[in-house]
Design a protein around this motif. Sequence first.
Motif, PDB file in Angstrom:
ATOM      1  N   ILE A 129      14.540  21.082  24.213  1.00 46.98           N
ATOM      2  CA  ILE A 129      13.651  22.202  24.533  1.00 46.98           C
ATOM      3  C   ILE A 129      14.350  23.533  24.270  1.00 46.98           C
ATOM      4  O   ILE A 129      13.771  24.463  23.694  1.00 46.98           O
ATOM      5  CB  ILE A 129      13.190  22.106  26.000  1.00 46.98           C
ATOM      6  N   MET A 130      15.623  23.625  24.685  1.00 50.60           N
ATOM      7  CA  MET A 130      16.364  24.856  24.462  1.00 50.60           C
ATOM      8  C   MET A 130      16.559  25.114  22.975  1.00 50.60           C
ATOM      9  O   MET A 130      16.435  26.252  22.499  1.00 50.60           O
ATOM     10  CB  MET A 130      17.722  24.785  25.164  1.00 50.60           C
TER      11      MET A 130
ATOM     12  N   GLU B 224      14.622  24.059  20.548  1.00 53.59           N
ATOM     13  CA  GLU B 224      13.331  24.468  20.004  1.00 53.59           C
ATOM     14  C   GLU B 224      12.995  25.895  20.409  1.00 53.59           C
ATOM     15  O   GLU B 224      12.443  26.670  19.607  1.00 53.59           O
ATOM     16  CB  GLU B 224      12.244  23.498  20.483  1.00 53.59           C
ATOM     17  N   SER B 225      13.340  26.250  21.643  1.00 57.55           N
ATOM     18  CA  SER B 225      13.082  27.616  22.112  1.00 57.55           C
ATOM     19  C   SER B 225      13.894  28.625  21.303  1.00 57.55           C
ATOM     20  O   SER B 225      13.389  29.692  20.941  1.00 57.55           O
ATOM     21  CB  SER B 225      13.417  27.746  23.598  1.00 57.55           C
ATOM     22  N   ARG B 226      15.175  28.274  21.038  1.00 60.62           N
ATOM     23  CA  ARG B 226      15.996  29.171  20.217  1.00 60.62           C
ATOM     24  C   ARG B 226      15.416  29.317  18.817  1.00 60.62           C
ATOM     25  O   ARG B 226      15.379  30.429  18.261  1.00 60.62           O
ATOM     26  CB  ARG B 226      17.420  28.622  20.146  1.00 60.62           C
ATOM     27  N   ARG B 227      14.951  28.195  18.251  1.00 63.11           N
ATOM     28  CA  ARG B 227      14.347  28.267  16.918  1.00 63.11           C
ATOM     29  C   ARG B 227      13.102  29.145  16.925  1.00 63.11           C
ATOM     30  O   ARG B 227      12.919  30.002  16.041  1.00 63.11           O
ATOM     31  CB  ARG B 227      13.987  26.855  16.442  1.00 63.11           C
ATOM     32  N   GLN B 228      12.248  28.957  17.937  1.00 67.17           N
ATOM     33  CA  GLN B 228      11.036  29.767  18.016  1.00 67.17           C
ATOM     34  C   GLN B 228      11.369  31.236  18.241  1.00 67.17           C
ATOM     35  O   GLN B 228      10.695  32.131  17.705  1.00 67.17           O
ATOM     36  CB  GLN B 228      10.141  29.239  19.136  1.00 67.17           C
ATOM     37  N   LEU B 229      12.429  31.481  19.050  1.00 73.26           N
ATOM     38  CA  LEU B 229      12.827  32.863  19.291  1.00 73.26           C
ATOM     39  C   LEU B 229      13.309  33.523  18.006  1.00 73.26           C
ATOM     40  O   LEU B 229      12.963  34.677  17.718  1.00 73.26           O
ATOM     41  CB  LEU B 229      13.931  32.907  20.360  1.00 73.26           C
TER      42      LEU B 229
END
Length: 431
Positions: A168-169, A171-176
């Motif tokens: 999740i982290m 993926e969150s970094r990628r989305q950010l």
Amino acid sequence: MVGVAGGHQPALPSTDDHRLGRPLTATELVRRLTEQLDRREAAELLAVQLGHAQRLGNMGWVEWNLRTGQAVWSDHVYVIFGRDPVEGPVTLPDLACTVEPGDLAALDQLLWTVVQGVEPVQAEFRIRRKGEIRHLRAVLEPHFGHGGPTGVHGVIQDITGRRRAERIMSESRRQLLEARERAAEERGVMLALREAILPEPVGCLDLPQARVAVRYVPAEKTANLGGDWFEAAELPDGRVLLSIGDVSGHGLPAIALMAQLRHALIGLAMTGQPADRLLSWLNGLVMHRLDETTATSLVGHFDPATRVFTWGQAGHLAPILVRDGLVKQLGAPDGVLLGATGDEPYELARVELREGDLLLLFTDGLVERRTRDIDEGLRLVMSAAGELPGYDLEAGLDRLLASIGGPNPEDDACLLAVRVHATPEAAEVRP
């Protein structure tokens, strides 16, 4: 007789103490019985605590006997594998049957390494528990006896939650990162669009009897780029149009509305009508053509022949005048916000400027910030305006922006500074 957990009772100590050569007293008998109970209760408490630790850490201990093939699991290992304790533990040869095919090589390497060495080894592998993939980590070490390894023991931990959180982290970094890249692209597009609509002049504008310096200061946050604008242009009748404004909202919609309003003003100004009439026309445009839009504006005319600045405003902050080192904000004539109502008239105000006077027009993004009151921001701007030099107006605006805290993170801002020159007649009679 005192009972203990599980219904078992401690064996009573003999009432004859052969070491002392005499029977035990009642006190000594009670003390010995108490010590036995304490040891038993401590062992039971330790078992309970270990059980809690296994549940909290989602782990359990395992042991496999390589000679007999027997296996022993702690209670929580059955939970990890989703196995009924009645079935007993999985033997070491059958462990591969529980592992996902893609991780069999990792399991083989783990078992091969542990029986060949003396140090603990660890590996991760996945199992399928009731249709759900679980991530496990095993830390194993060998038992050695005469002739080689006799067994394997260690700890198995379910780390599914940790790996899920890591995914999740990640993926969150990628989305950010993607969001930042999109924001940078959007900011570039919006700034380019603003530049096309509202090009900032290079250096100062030299107008009849005045020099004008302008600044557009974009908000630090891309989403807050908005509809602030300015205009300074000579008109056919010799006067100079000086105007500034701010369309409500942010982003591309506000920029598009700003372009319509500013271009409309430039066209209407060619009629030579006074500022109050121009503001009335702009208000009609906003009311009837720019639905659900409001805007502020200050429109004025500077007459080089008389040095008179005649202006009106629609819900906008009044200009700041700097004269002989004294700074004040001009009194504003009546004027309602553009788009608020179509019934209220706009009034005019007049001020006769003198040689060396500085007039500063600005939008609210310059003085209003979330971290401070608008009156405090206005005082800062007035103080900085009093320090603007007459010889380098453009550099002076840079210093003014720096002295009030730099760009506004939440809103963009426009500044229009006018320094009045001497008239040719005045220059001829000056001693």
